[in-house]
Design a protein around this motif. Structure first.
Motif, PDB file in Angstrom:
ATOM      1  N   PRO A  84       0.836  -1.206   0.000  1.00 26.04           N
ATOM      2  CA  PRO A  84       0.000   0.000   0.000  1.00 26.04           C
ATOM      3  C   PRO A  84       0.872   1.258   0.000  1.00 26.04           C
ATOM      4  CG  PRO A  84      -0.673  -1.544   1.728  1.00 26.04           C
ATOM      5  CD  PRO A  84       0.637  -2.023   1.192  1.00 26.04           C
ATOM      6  N   PHE A  85       0.671   2.110  -0.964  1.00 25.49           N
ATOM      7  CA  PHE A  85       1.434   3.351  -1.069  1.00 25.49           C
ATOM      8  C   PHE A  85       0.762   4.441  -0.245  1.00 25.49           C
ATOM      9  CE2 PHE A  85       2.786   2.017  -5.602  1.00 25.49           C
ATOM     10  CZ  PHE A  85       3.879   1.337  -5.090  1.00 25.49           C
ATOM     11  N   GLY A  86       1.585   5.359   0.274  1.00 25.49           N
ATOM     12  CA  GLY A  86       1.036   6.582   0.847  1.00 25.49           C
ATOM     13  C   GLY A  86       0.516   7.464  -0.276  1.00 25.49           C
ATOM     14  N   GLU A  87      -0.180   8.526   0.086  1.00 29.44           N
ATOM     15  CA  GLU A  87      -0.829   9.357  -0.933  1.00 29.44           C
ATOM     16  C   GLU A  87       0.180   9.972  -1.896  1.00 29.44           C
ATOM     17  OE1 GLU A  87      -3.729  13.293  -1.181  1.00 29.44           O
ATOM     18  OE2 GLU A  87      -3.654  12.130   0.664  1.00 29.44           O
ATOM     19  N   ALA A  88       1.300  10.493  -1.350  1.00 27.93           N
ATOM     20  CA  ALA A  88       2.298  11.146  -2.207  1.00 27.93           C
ATOM     21  C   ALA A  88       2.949  10.140  -3.150  1.00 27.93           C
ATOM     22  CB  ALA A  88       3.359  11.832  -1.350  1.00 27.93           C
ATOM     23  N   VAL A  89       3.294   8.950  -2.630  1.00 27.22           N
ATOM     24  CA  VAL A  89       3.929   7.927  -3.453  1.00 27.22           C
ATOM     25  C   VAL A  89       2.948   7.394  -4.490  1.00 27.22           C
ATOM     26  CG1 VAL A  89       5.069   5.674  -3.422  1.00 27.22           C
ATOM     27  CG2 VAL A  89       5.499   7.308  -1.586  1.00 27.22           C
ATOM     28  N   ALA A  90       1.688   7.230  -4.097  1.00 30.49           N
ATOM     29  CA  ALA A  90       0.669   6.748  -5.033  1.00 30.49           C
ATOM     30  C   ALA A  90       0.490   7.729  -6.192  1.00 30.49           C
ATOM     31  CB  ALA A  90      -0.654   6.538  -4.306  1.00 30.49           C
ATOM     32  N   GLU A  91       0.530   9.034  -5.883  1.00 33.93           N
ATOM     33  CA  GLU A  91       0.405  10.049  -6.935  1.00 33.93           C
ATOM     34  C   GLU A  91       1.594   9.994  -7.884  1.00 33.93           C
ATOM     35  OE1 GLU A  91      -1.227  13.131  -9.118  1.00 33.93           O
ATOM     36  OE2 GLU A  91      -2.131  11.922  -7.530  1.00 33.93           O
ATOM     37  N   LEU A  92       2.802   9.839  -7.325  1.00 37.65           N
ATOM     38  CA  LEU A  92       4.010   9.731  -8.153  1.00 37.65           C
ATOM     39  C   LEU A  92       3.958   8.473  -9.025  1.00 37.65           C
ATOM     40  CD1 LEU A  92       6.821  10.754  -8.933  1.00 37.65           C
ATOM     41  CD2 LEU A  92       7.736   9.469  -6.980  1.00 37.65           C
ATOM     42  N   ALA A  93       3.504   7.362  -8.440  1.00 38.26           N
ATOM     43  CA  ALA A  93       3.394   6.119  -9.199  1.00 38.26           C
ATOM     44  C   ALA A  93       2.392   6.270 -10.336  1.00 38.26           C
ATOM     45  CB  ALA A  93       2.977   4.972  -8.275  1.00 38.26           C
ATOM     46  N   PHE A  94       1.285   6.952 -10.062  1.00 37.26           N
ATOM     47  CA  PHE A  94       0.256   7.169 -11.088  1.00 37.26           C
ATOM     48  C   PHE A  94       0.823   7.989 -12.245  1.00 37.26           C
ATOM     49  CE2 PHE A  94      -3.153   9.942 -12.750  1.00 37.26           C
ATOM     50  CZ  PHE A  94      -3.987   8.974 -13.279  1.00 37.26           C
ATOM     51  N   GLN A  95       1.525   9.065 -11.937  1.00 42.29           N
ATOM     52  CA  GLN A  95       2.104   9.903 -12.988  1.00 42.29           C
ATOM     53  C   GLN A  95       3.174   9.152 -13.780  1.00 42.29           C
ATOM     54  OE1 GLN A  95       3.429  13.582 -11.278  1.00 42.29           O
ATOM     55  NE2 GLN A  95       1.367  14.329 -10.890  1.00 42.29           N
ATOM     56  N   THR A  96       3.952   8.318 -13.079  1.00 48.91           N
ATOM     57  CA  THR A  96       4.989   7.528 -13.761  1.00 48.91           C
ATOM     58  C   THR A  96       4.369   6.535 -14.732  1.00 48.91           C
ATOM     59  OG1 THR A  96       6.425   7.736 -11.817  1.00 48.91           O
ATOM     60  CG2 THR A  96       6.967   6.007 -13.398  1.00 48.91           C
ATOM     61  N   VAL A  97       3.304   5.855 -14.278  1.00 41.12           N
ATOM     62  CA  VAL A  97       2.619   4.896 -15.150  1.00 41.12           C
ATOM     63  C   VAL A  97       2.051   5.590 -16.384  1.00 41.12           C
ATOM     64  CG1 VAL A  97       0.560   3.426 -15.308  1.00 41.12           C
ATOM     65  CG2 VAL A  97       2.123   3.169 -13.383  1.00 41.12           C
ATOM     66  N   ILE A  98       1.467   6.769 -16.199  1.00 40.22           N
ATOM     67  CA  ILE A  98       0.923   7.503 -17.350  1.00 40.22           C
ATOM     68  C   ILE A  98       2.037   7.885 -18.325  1.00 40.22           C
ATOM     69  CG2 ILE A  98      -0.136   9.682 -18.066  1.00 40.22           C
ATOM     70  CD1 ILE A  98      -2.049   9.488 -15.813  1.00 40.22           C
ATOM     71  N   LEU A  99       3.179   8.352 -17.790  1.00 36.72           N
ATOM     72  CA  LEU A  99       4.302   8.689 -18.672  1.00 36.72           C
ATOM     73  C   LEU A  99       4.788   7.465 -19.435  1.00 36.72           C
ATOM     74  CD1 LEU A  99       6.496  11.174 -16.588  1.00 36.72           C
ATOM     75  CD2 LEU A  99       5.387  11.605 -18.776  1.00 36.72           C
ATOM     76  N   PHE A 100       4.871   6.314 -18.754  1.00 38.54           N
ATOM     77  CA  PHE A 100       5.278   5.084 -19.425  1.00 38.54           C
ATOM     78  C   PHE A 100       4.292   4.717 -20.530  1.00 38.54           C
ATOM     79  CE2 PHE A 100       7.880   3.218 -15.660  1.00 38.54           C
ATOM     80  CZ  PHE A 100       8.948   4.008 -16.026  1.00 38.54           C
ATOM     81  N   ARG A 101       3.003   4.952 -20.280  1.00 36.16           N
ATOM     82  CA  ARG A 101       2.002   4.610 -21.288  1.00 36.16           C
ATOM     83  C   ARG A 101       2.088   5.552 -22.489  1.00 36.16           C
ATOM     84  NH1 ARG A 101      -2.874   2.444 -17.446  1.00 36.16           N
ATOM     85  NH2 ARG A 101      -2.035   0.335 -17.393  1.00 36.16           N
ATOM     86  N   ILE A 102       2.420   6.808 -22.242  1.00 35.36           N
ATOM     87  CA  ILE A 102       2.642   7.740 -23.355  1.00 35.36           C
ATOM     88  C   ILE A 102       3.844   7.281 -24.190  1.00 35.36           C
ATOM     89  CG2 ILE A 102       3.355  10.093 -23.930  1.00 35.36           C
ATOM     90  CD1 ILE A 102       1.682  11.029 -21.512  1.00 35.36           C
ATOM     91  N   LEU A 103       4.926   6.875 -23.496  1.00 35.91           N
ATOM     92  CA  LEU A 103       6.105   6.376 -24.200  1.00 35.91           C
ATOM     93  C   LEU A 103       5.779   5.127 -25.007  1.00 35.91           C
ATOM     94  CD1 LEU A 103       8.877   6.822 -21.475  1.00 35.91           C
ATOM     95  CD2 LEU A 103       8.715   8.022 -23.662  1.00 35.91           C
TER      96      LEU A 103
END
Length: 199
Positions: free
Chosen positions: A130-149
């Motif tokens: 389980p991620f904390g809120e800040a880490v979960a937000e960073l993970a979400f943005q990272t996944v979106i960037l990976f999907r754009i790539l």
């Protein structure tokens, strides 16, 4: 009162439309996989990979209908779908023998596949940790960037697949290439908008 009930009714209608669209997509993919499996000579060495990719895409759409498009299981299935279609592209190069001379394309194919594996690792990690809120937000943005790539790299691979094919091979490749271009073109626009809304 009345406005709240109207809003709830609108949300309900869109949910029904969404579930119907996801379910229709799942059914279409599974029917297409079955029909392709029955046609032994279609797409040569790429046929088994196409059947598997259509099946995985159907599973992804079914999960989207049952658990919602943002559920973790739908996201994991989305990564599996992308990996399956990347392998399809590799096999489609074999239709006219270009798989033996993939030196310019193979690094891009491997890089895009690696990006998708990184994204899948983040999703699976979020299931067990389980991620904390800040880490979960960073993970979400990272996944979106990976999907754009991934969508960008996938579109480049489709361009190389179709653009470098001979005339006869293009006749066989036109429908898979068009489907992949539409799929990853939609993903690119969708995830770009999602990322811009987050920053």
């Amino acid at each position: 009162g009345t406005k709240a009930r109207a809003d709830m009714g609108t949300i309900g209608i869109w949910q029904v439309i969404g579930v119907t669209a996801w379910g229709t997509g799942a059914f279409a993919c599974l029917v297409a996989a079955g029909q392709l499996q029955a046609r032994a000579g279609r797409f040569g060495p790429a046929r088994p990979a196409l059947v598997v990719a259509l099946g995985v895409t159907g599973l992804w759409a079914m999960l989207g209908a049952l658990t919602g498009p943002t559920s973790i299981w739908t996201e994991v299935a989305d990564s599996c779908r992308n990996l399956a279609w990347l392998f399809v592209i590799y096999r489609l190069f074999a239709i006219d023998g270009r798989h033996a001379s993939l030196a310019p394309v193979r690094p891009l194919l491997l890089a895009v596949g690696f990006v998708e594996l990184l994204q899948l690792a983040i999703l699976l990690l979020s299931l067990t940790t389980p991620f904390g809120e800040a880490v979960a937000e960073l993970a979400f943005q990272t996944v979106i960037l990976f999907r754009i790539l991934l969508a960008t790299g996938g579109l480049m691979l489709v361009h190389n697949l179709y653009g470098g094919a001979g005339q006869d091979a293009r006749l066989a490749l036109r429908w898979p290439a068009l489907a992949l271009a539409v799929q990853w073109g939609f993903d690119l626009n969708h995830y770009t908008v999602s990322y811009l809304q987050e920053i």
